[in-house]
Scaffold this motif. Structure first.
Motif, PDB file in Angstrom:
ATOM      1  N   SER A  82       0.837  -1.209   0.000  1.00  0.00           N
ATOM      2  CA  SER A  82       0.000   0.000   0.000  1.00  0.00           C
ATOM      3  C   SER A  82       0.864   1.248   0.000  1.00  0.00           C
ATOM      4  O   SER A  82       0.578   2.240  -0.713  1.00  0.00           O
ATOM      5  N   ASN A 102      -3.355  -3.581  -5.772  1.00  0.00           N
ATOM      6  CA  ASN A 102      -3.894  -4.932  -5.952  1.00  0.00           C
ATOM      7  C   ASN A 102      -3.099  -5.967  -5.143  1.00  0.00           C
ATOM      8  O   ASN A 102      -3.668  -6.896  -4.561  1.00  0.00           O
ATOM      9  N   LYS A 105      -4.196  -5.733  -1.673  1.00  0.00           N
ATOM     10  CA  LYS A 105      -5.479  -6.410  -1.460  1.00  0.00           C
ATOM     11  C   LYS A 105      -5.283  -7.922  -1.332  1.00  0.00           C
ATOM     12  O   LYS A 105      -5.920  -8.578  -0.488  1.00  0.00           O
ATOM     13  N   GLN A 109      -6.189 -10.155   1.845  1.00  0.00           N
ATOM     14  CA  GLN A 109      -7.030 -11.344   1.756  1.00  0.00           C
ATOM     15  C   GLN A 109      -6.356 -12.532   2.423  1.00  0.00           C
ATOM     16  O   GLN A 109      -6.988 -13.293   3.162  1.00  0.00           O
TER      17      GLN A 109
END
Length: 244
Positions: A82, A102, A105, A109
């Motif tokens: 990030s 991405n 993310k 996850q």
């Protein structure tokens, strides 16, 4: 594996062994020795089962720790991605920024998945930790019971030996009563008394016979005296007739 499943099975086995021993008990010492051996084997079996349970718990704990560690690592990776995306976005590199967002993310996850796995394992771990503590406590109690059994075995064997010794003494006393020399003396004394009585009887019989002989002699003497006097009378009578 629960506490009941381990100790319940072992308790049933121990009870079956004890009942079998009691049914076929001939030598109490051998029975007690066998009980000690069986209970020792039961403890060894319990230790094996408990060790396996503890091993399974440790595997769960290791997996949980790995999930926690993985969640932290994925969180750090998400943060790094990030931050990298923010740098590219500040630099006007939107495509690179989206690429790292991405990645962030994906990392988040993975972090969430690891956290979920860790949370799902926690109730099972807590339950198994409680079971393990109970199993350890039960094992300690079993070992205490084994010590009590061994002490009781030693006590009963000692009491049995004492009882056997007392029985031997009692048997010896009975033998002494049976072979009482005073009873033998009494029997001999009775025999002597009968012999003395027999001798007295013979003496009395002999005395009776001697008295009878003297009585016969006395009767004979009287008869002789009578005959002599009769002869004298006759002789005197004859002389009187001659003098006339």
């Amino acid at each position: 594996m629960s506490k009941q499943s381990i100790f319940g099975r072992i308790a049933q086995l121990a009870k079956a062994n004890i009942n079998a021993l009691l049914d076929s008990a001939e030598d109490p010492k051998k029975m007690l020795d066998q009980m000690v051996r069986d209970y020792t084997n039961n403890i060894a079996e319990a230790e094996t089962a408990i060790a396996q349970t503890i091993g399974n718990l440790r595997m769960l704990q290791d997996d949980h720790a790995e999930d926690v560690r993985a969640a932290q690592e994925w969180g750090q990776k998400a943060l790094a991605a990030s931050q990298k995306a923010d740098e590219f976005r500040t630099a006007g590199k939107a495509l690179d920024a989206d690429k790292f967002d991405n990645l962030a993310k994906v990392a988040l996850q993975r972090q969430l998945s690891s956290e979920n796995e860790a949370k799902q394992a926690e109730p099972t771990i807590a339950s198994q930790e409680e079971v393990v503590e109970k199993l350890k406590s039960g094992l300690t109690q079993m070992k205490g019971k084994l010590t009590e059994l061994q002490n009781k075995r030693n006590e009963l064997v000692a009491r049995q030996k004492t009882a056997q010794a007392q029985a031997a003494v009692n048997d010896a006393v009975k033998s002494i009563d049976i072979m009482d020399p005073t009873s033998e003396v009494s029997r001999f004394e009775e025999k002597v008394r009968r012999e003395e009585a027999r001798v007295r009887g013979q003496q009395e019989l002999a005395a009776s016979s001697l008295d009878s002989q003297f009585d016969q002699l006395q009767d004979l003497g009287e008869q002789t005296e009578i005959e002599a006097r009769l002869a004298a009378l006759k002789a005197g009578g004859a002389q009187g007739q001659l003098s006339n």
